[in-house]
Design a protein around this motif. Structure first.
Motif, PDB file in Angstrom:
ATOM      1  N   ARG A  20      -7.403  -1.270  11.603  1.00 52.00           N
ATOM      2  CA  ARG A  20      -8.803  -1.627  11.853  1.00 52.00           C
ATOM      3  C   ARG A  20      -9.398  -2.365  10.657  1.00 52.00           C
ATOM      4  N   VAL A  21      -9.024  -1.952   9.441  1.00 49.90           N
ATOM      5  CA  VAL A  21      -9.573  -2.591   8.243  1.00 49.90           C
ATOM      6  C   VAL A  21      -9.090  -4.028   8.133  1.00 49.90           C
ATOM      7  N   TRP A  22      -7.791  -4.241   8.364  1.00 49.88           N
ATOM      8  CA  TRP A  22      -7.197  -5.575   8.234  1.00 49.88           C
ATOM      9  C   TRP A  22      -6.638  -6.031   9.575  1.00 49.88           C
ATOM     10  N   ASN A  23      -7.425  -5.977  10.623  1.00 48.14           N
ATOM     11  CA  ASN A  23      -6.891  -6.302  11.943  1.00 48.14           C
ATOM     12  C   ASN A  23      -6.433  -7.747  12.073  1.00 48.14           C
ATOM     13  N   ASN A  24      -6.860  -8.640  11.184  1.00 48.13           N
ATOM     14  CA  ASN A  24      -6.426 -10.036  11.233  1.00 48.13           C
ATOM     15  C   ASN A  24      -5.333 -10.352  10.233  1.00 48.13           C
ATOM     16  N   VAL A  25      -4.842  -9.353   9.494  1.00 50.76           N
ATOM     17  CA  VAL A  25      -3.824  -9.563   8.468  1.00 50.76           C
ATOM     18  C   VAL A  25      -2.484  -9.054   8.998  1.00 50.76           C
ATOM     19  N   PRO A  26      -1.440  -9.880   8.946  1.00 49.99           N
ATOM     20  CA  PRO A  26      -0.112  -9.408   9.365  1.00 49.99           C
ATOM     21  C   PRO A  26       0.323  -8.207   8.527  1.00 49.99           C
ATOM     22  N   GLN A  27       1.047  -7.276   9.161  1.00 48.43           N
ATOM     23  CA  GLN A  27       1.432  -6.042   8.481  1.00 48.43           C
ATOM     24  C   GLN A  27       2.890  -5.702   8.739  1.00 48.43           C
ATOM     25  N   VAL A  28       3.577  -5.274   7.671  1.00 50.38           N
ATOM     26  CA  VAL A  28       4.907  -4.686   7.781  1.00 50.38           C
ATOM     27  C   VAL A  28       4.718  -3.208   7.492  1.00 50.38           C
ATOM     28  N   ILE A  29       5.002  -2.357   8.484  1.00 52.59           N
ATOM     29  CA  ILE A  29       4.845  -0.916   8.348  1.00 52.59           C
ATOM     30  C   ILE A  29       6.237  -0.325   8.111  1.00 52.59           C
ATOM     31  N   LEU A  30       6.374   0.409   7.005  1.00 52.25           N
ATOM     32  CA  LEU A  30       7.657   1.019   6.650  1.00 52.25           C
ATOM     33  C   LEU A  30       7.661   2.480   7.066  1.00 52.25           C
ATOM     34  N   GLY A  31       8.587   2.861   7.931  1.00 46.19           N
ATOM     35  CA  GLY A  31       8.696   4.250   8.378  1.00 46.19           C
ATOM     36  C   GLY A  31       7.571   4.634   9.308  1.00 46.19           C
TER      37      GLY A  31
ATOM     38  N   VAL B 298       0.853  -1.189   0.000  1.00 41.97           N
ATOM     39  CA  VAL B 298       0.000   0.000   0.000  1.00 41.97           C
ATOM     40  C   VAL B 298       0.885   1.234   0.000  1.00 41.97           C
ATOM     41  N   ASP B 299       0.829   1.978  -1.105  1.00 49.38           N
ATOM     42  CA  ASP B 299       1.530   3.252  -1.252  1.00 49.38           C
ATOM     43  C   ASP B 299       3.044   3.165  -1.190  1.00 49.38           C
ATOM     44  N   GLY B 300       3.594   1.999  -1.321  1.00 50.42           N
ATOM     45  CA  GLY B 300       5.050   1.895  -1.346  1.00 50.42           C
ATOM     46  C   GLY B 300       5.585   2.276  -2.717  1.00 50.42           C
ATOM     47  N   MET B 301       6.886   2.455  -2.785  1.00 54.73           N
ATOM     48  CA  MET B 301       7.529   2.751  -4.062  1.00 54.73           C
ATOM     49  C   MET B 301       7.406   1.530  -4.972  1.00 54.73           C
ATOM     50  N   HIS B 302       7.337   1.785  -6.287  1.00 50.48           N
ATOM     51  CA  HIS B 302       7.250   0.667  -7.231  1.00 50.48           C
ATOM     52  C   HIS B 302       8.474  -0.241  -7.142  1.00 50.48           C
TER      53      HIS B 302
ATOM     54  N   ALA C 219     -12.520  -8.416  -2.703  1.00 45.21           N
ATOM     55  CA  ALA C 219     -12.967  -9.771  -2.384  1.00 45.21           C
ATOM     56  C   ALA C 219     -11.805 -10.649  -1.919  1.00 45.21           C
ATOM     57  N   ASP C 220     -10.604 -10.431  -2.448  1.00 44.76           N
ATOM     58  CA  ASP C 220      -9.473 -11.295  -2.112  1.00 44.76           C
ATOM     59  C   ASP C 220      -8.568 -10.633  -1.081  1.00 44.76           C
ATOM     60  N   GLN C 221      -8.690 -11.078   0.154  1.00 40.64           N
ATOM     61  CA  GLN C 221      -7.909 -10.534   1.258  1.00 40.64           C
ATOM     62  C   GLN C 221      -6.454 -10.968   1.113  1.00 40.64           C
ATOM     63  N   PRO C 222      -5.505 -10.051   1.325  1.00 41.02           N
ATOM     64  CA  PRO C 222      -4.095 -10.437   1.244  1.00 41.02           C
ATOM     65  C   PRO C 222      -3.691 -11.280   2.445  1.00 41.02           C
ATOM     66  N   ASP C 223      -2.580 -11.987   2.294  1.00 39.77           N
ATOM     67  CA  ASP C 223      -2.030 -12.757   3.394  1.00 39.77           C
ATOM     68  C   ASP C 223      -1.112 -11.914   4.267  1.00 39.77           C
ATOM     69  N   ILE C 224      -0.597 -10.816   3.676  1.00 38.77           N
ATOM     70  CA  ILE C 224       0.248  -9.884   4.411  1.00 38.77           C
ATOM     71  C   ILE C 224       0.211  -8.522   3.726  1.00 38.77           C
ATOM     72  N   LEU C 225       0.250  -7.459   4.516  1.00 37.54           N
ATOM     73  CA  LEU C 225       0.282  -6.097   3.998  1.00 37.54           C
ATOM     74  C   LEU C 225       1.660  -5.494   4.227  1.00 37.54           C
ATOM     75  N   VAL C 226       2.151  -4.748   3.239  1.00 43.94           N
ATOM     76  CA  VAL C 226       3.351  -3.929   3.388  1.00 43.94           C
ATOM     77  C   VAL C 226       2.888  -2.500   3.161  1.00 43.94           C
ATOM     78  N   ILE C 227       2.958  -1.668   4.199  1.00 44.05           N
ATOM     79  CA  ILE C 227       2.385  -0.326   4.138  1.00 44.05           C
ATOM     80  C   ILE C 227       3.480   0.716   4.340  1.00 44.05           C
ATOM     81  N   ASP C 228       3.593   1.646   3.391  1.00 41.74           N
ATOM     82  CA  ASP C 228       4.522   2.763   3.532  1.00 41.74           C
ATOM     83  C   ASP C 228       3.803   3.841   4.341  1.00 41.74           C
ATOM     84  N   ALA C 229       4.114   3.915   5.625  1.00 43.43           N
ATOM     85  CA  ALA C 229       3.401   4.824   6.533  1.00 43.43           C
ATOM     86  C   ALA C 229       3.656   6.287   6.207  1.00 43.43           C
TER      87      ALA C 229
END
Length: 120
Positions: A68-79, A10-14, A46-56
């Motif tokens: 809150r949206v993906w409270n059951n999905v593991p997340q890697v928060i960058l910055g 989500v919003d990370g660099m290409h 419809a297709d929930q990811p198995d993990i999120l990588v979010i550029d904070a």
């Protein structure tokens, strides 16, 4: 490796997507990228990811309720506000600048054991 697992950036660099696709796609993971302000929120898909990588730092999505949206999905928060790298349960925070092997290891730790990828 179970094929079809999905990493959503989500919003990370290409460049993040390109590196993750190069490393993870041969191992059966699908890597997608969305720009939160112009596309639907992952919770609306419809297709929930198995993990999120979010550029904070680039994403108001991260500070405005991604947990809150993906409270059951593991997340890697960058910055973000917390500049220290740390891991707690189903979330890992990586400070910027980060190294790609560090990101791959964080993803590996958060994926379910039955499908974790190995860093070479």
């Amino acid at each position: 490796m179970i094929h079809g697992q999905r990493v959503l950036i989500v919003d990370g660099m290409h460049e993040i997507q390109e590196v993750l696709e190069t490393v993870l796609a041969p191992r059966g993971l699908r890597v997608d990228w969305v720009r939160s302000q112009v596309q639907t929120l992952p919770g609306e898909r419809a297709d929930q990811p198995d993990i999120l990588v979010i550029d904070a730092e680039a994403s108001p999505f991260a500070s405005a309720g991604a947990n809150r949206v993906w409270n059951n999905v593991p997340q890697v928060i960058l910055g973000g506000e917390d500049r220290e790298s740390h891991s707690s349960g189903r979330h890992t925070h990586l400070s910027k600048p980060f190294q790609f092997p560090e990101l791959i290891r964080a993803i590996e730790r958060l994926l379910p054991k039955r499908s974790a990828v190995a860093v070479e």
